[in-house]
Design an enzyme around this catalytic site. Structure first.
Site, short mmCIF file in Angstrom:
data_model
loop_
_atom_site.label_atom_id
_atom_site.label_comp_id
_atom_site.label_asym_id
_atom_site.label_seq_id
_atom_site.Cartn_x
_atom_site.Cartn_y
_atom_site.Cartn_z
N LYS A 1 0.85 -1.20 0.00
CA LYS A 1 0.00 0.00 0.00
C LYS A 1 0.88 1.24 0.00
O LYS A 1 1.93 1.24 0.64
CB LYS A 1 -0.86 0.04 1.27
CG LYS A 1 -2.05 -0.91 1.25
CD LYS A 1 -2.91 -0.70 2.47
CE LYS A 1 -4.03 -1.72 2.53
NZ LYS A 1 -5.04 -1.55 1.48
N ARG B 1 -10.38 -11.29 1.02
CA ARG B 1 -11.26 -12.26 0.36
C ARG B 1 -10.64 -13.66 0.36
O ARG B 1 -11.35 -14.66 0.33
CB ARG B 1 -11.60 -11.76 -1.06
CG ARG B 1 -10.43 -11.58 -1.97
CD ARG B 1 -10.75 -10.73 -3.19
NE ARG B 1 -10.79 -9.31 -2.88
CZ ARG B 1 -11.10 -8.37 -3.75
NH1 ARG B 1 -11.42 -8.69 -5.01
NH2 ARG B 1 -11.11 -7.09 -3.41
N1 BES Z 1 -8.36 -3.72 3.76
C1 BES Z 1 -8.44 -3.25 2.44
C2 BES Z 1 -9.72 -2.48 2.15
C3 BES Z 1 -9.91 -1.16 2.86
C4 BES Z 1 -9.55 0.02 2.24
C5 BES Z 1 -10.52 -1.12 4.09
C6 BES Z 1 -9.77 1.22 2.88
C7 BES Z 1 -10.73 0.09 4.71
C8 BES Z 1 -10.36 1.25 4.11
C9 BES Z 1 -8.39 -4.41 1.47
O1 BES Z 1 -7.66 -5.51 1.87
C10 BES Z 1 -7.78 -3.88 0.20
O2 BES Z 1 -6.66 -3.48 0.26
N2 BES Z 1 -8.56 -3.90 -0.86
C11 BES Z 1 -8.11 -3.36 -2.09
C12 BES Z 1 -8.63 -4.27 -3.18
C13 BES Z 1 -8.01 -4.02 -4.52
C14 BES Z 1 -6.55 -4.45 -4.50
C15 BES Z 1 -8.78 -4.80 -5.55
C16 BES Z 1 -8.69 -1.96 -2.25
O3 BES Z 1 -9.79 -1.71 -1.81
O4 BES Z 1 -8.00 -1.11 -2.80
ZN ZN Z 2 -5.57 -5.33 1.41
#
Ligand code: BES
Ligand code: ZN
Ligand code: ZN
Length: 468
Positions: free
Chosen positions: A243, A317
């Site tokens: 991230k 997921r």
């Molecule tokens: N934990 C995150 C989602 C999230 C984002 C929760 C902001 C709370 C606030 C999840 O694991 C994630 O990183 N999802 C990605 C998915 C993408 C790579 C398809 C996202 O939402 O960017």
């Molecule tokens: Zn994630």
């Protein structure tokens, strides 16, 4: 804050201060003073008339949100004084909203402050014409529910340094001891033996062992069987698909779904629910390192489905996939299976920070949950699946991809990924709750302070309480 019901005329009841919730100053005894103070009876407006020993608070509506916000606003003002007791006439106000507004509104998280405020011993007496068993029951239940929400908030607010999978498992054990629940904690050896390779891969680069937590409440003659599954990412760095720095901050909240499941489990026995409830949490940390799982890996989930990893940040997921399979393999004749996850940023973009996205194939069940959420003081909305979005997670090399081939509809495509791990017989019993927005908000709102909110707890308990 202690809350009591009292069957007494407000004038005869001795208290240090009186809280008056009003929607207009027109008929108020103190109209002139309030006018001079430019007090308007709007939501979140509050004024303390010290000499008169009164707190006036505005409340524009009689719905849960307005009343809970008013109660919370008033109680914060009361808490800022040295007065010990306050009184309030209930009149036609909903007791549940008053009580939860007070108990949720006075929550503070100061674990990491070097100087802690001493908790004052204050009491609120709520005057009612008659203390009926119904009112007593509402108050008792709302205390249990608020405690569960505050417990969830505490867990989510705790740092990843202090709250990793093994700690989460210990918290689960404590909840089990307190409520007489069955408790199984499984480690990585179990995951490996039971082909839970998707969940196992996500936690591989972490120094902390992944844990599968399974709590169960099994009262005699249970009418129904409900399974709650939670994403318990104690930290989500994104893994090798790291991230960006700004997006990593707050990712201690990624255990929000799992914490809500534990919070709910802490209340089911106390609420004496006549249903069997299982709480399953995948507690995992998503990190980087030489042993990290990689984009391009193909993982085999517990149900045999193969998953092409194209982004290690879509890890929740993968953990849920195996936990959902575990739930359906271990527990027979399920009536409902719900999962809770801070799953996608897309859900926050789509419906805003305050609302949970509700997904699944059973339209009536989704509608029922949205309505239960609203009456329990949470915002939720249904997000629709469709066959075209379903195609976006197809893979050229495996059965499915862990991300879609399009940016659009990310909350729904994540829900559709999970659908692959729901067995046909359970398809209409399944609902997915994306709580990425409301689980953690970096500013105070309504009766919530900065940080964790316990999203999912109240709506689910409301649903469970009303199961026929
Ligand atoms: N934990 C995150 C989602 C999230 C984002 C929760 C902001 C709370 C606030 C999840 O694991 C994630 O990183 N999802 C990605 C998915 C993408 C790579 C398809 C996202 O939402 O960017
Ligand atoms: Zn994630
Ligand atoms: Zn995540």
């Amino acid at each position: 804050m202690k809350i009591n019901l009292v069957e007494k005329n407000i004038k005869k009841l001795k208290s240090d201060i009186e809280i008056i919730i009003i929607n207009s100053i027109e008929n108020s005894k103190d109209k002139d003073i309030l006018e001079n103070l430019c007090f308007e009876a709007k939501d979140e407006a509050v004024v303390l008339l010290a000499e008169k020993k009164k707190i006036y608070v505005g409340c524009e509506d009689d719905d849960y949100e307005s009343v809970a916000v008013a109660a919370s606003t008033a109680i914060k003002k009361f808490a800022s004084t040295k007065f010990k007791t306050a009184k309030l006439v209930l009149d036609n106000l909903p007791l549940k909203a008053v009580s939860e507004g007070v108990l949720l509104g006075s929550y503070k998280f100061d674990k990491y402050k070097s100087k802690k405020e001493k908790a004052k011993k204050q009491e609120l007496n709520i005057c009612v014409e008659k203390i009926t068993p119904e009112l007593e029951n509402i108050l008792t239940e709302s205390k249990i529910i608020s405690k569960a929400v505050n417990k969830t908030r505490d867990m989510v607010n705790t740092t990843p340094e202090d709250f990793y999978p093994n700690v989460m498992a210990d918290v689960a054990k404590d909840i089990a001891d307190e409520s007489d629940l069955h408790c199984k904690i499984r480690g990585e050896e179990y995951l490996e033996k039971n082909n839970m390779n998707a969940m196992l891969s996500v936690g591989r680069a972490s120094i902390h062992e992944s844990k599968l937590i399974h709590l169960a409440y099994k009262p005699k003659n249970a009418k129904k069987k409900i399974v709650l599954v939670g994403k318990g990412l104690t930290y989500d760095s994104g893994g090798l698909s790291l991230k960006p720095a700004d997006f990593m901050v707050t990712m201690k909240m990624d255990k929000g779904g799992g914490c809500s499941v534990l919070g709910i489990m802490s209340a089911v026995q106390k609420l004496n629910l006549p249903i069997e409830v299982h709480g399953i949490v995948g507690a995992v940390e998503n990190m980087i390192g030489g042993d990290a799982y990689k984009p391009d890996d193909v993982l085999v989930a517990k149900n045999g489905k193969t998953i092409e990893v194209r982004n290690t940040d879509a890890e929740g997921r993968l953990v849920l996939a195996d936990c959902l399979c575990y739930a359906q393999d271990e527990i027979k004749d399920i009536d409902y299976i719900f999962d809770y996850a801070t799953l996608t940023g897309a859900c926050v973009v789509g419906v805003g920070q305050y609302t949970t996205g509700i997904m699944g194939n059973n339209v009536n069940l989704k509608r029922d949950i949205v309505s239960k959420a609203l009456s329990a003081g949470e915002y939720a909305t249904s997000l629709p699946f469709n066959r075209y979005l379903r195609k976006t997670i197809k893979s050229e090399v495996a059965d499915i991809c862990n991300i879609a081939n399009s940016r659009y509809g990310g909350a729904i495509t994540a829900g559709l990924f999970l659908e692959n791990f729901i067995y046909e017989k359970n398809m209409d019993k399944w609902v997915h709750f994306d709580i990425a927005g409301p689980a953690y908000v970096e500013k105070p709102w309504g009766y919530h302070p900065y940080g964790a909110t316990g999203a999912g707890v109240r709506m689910t308990l409301e649903f469970l309480k009303n199961i026929k």
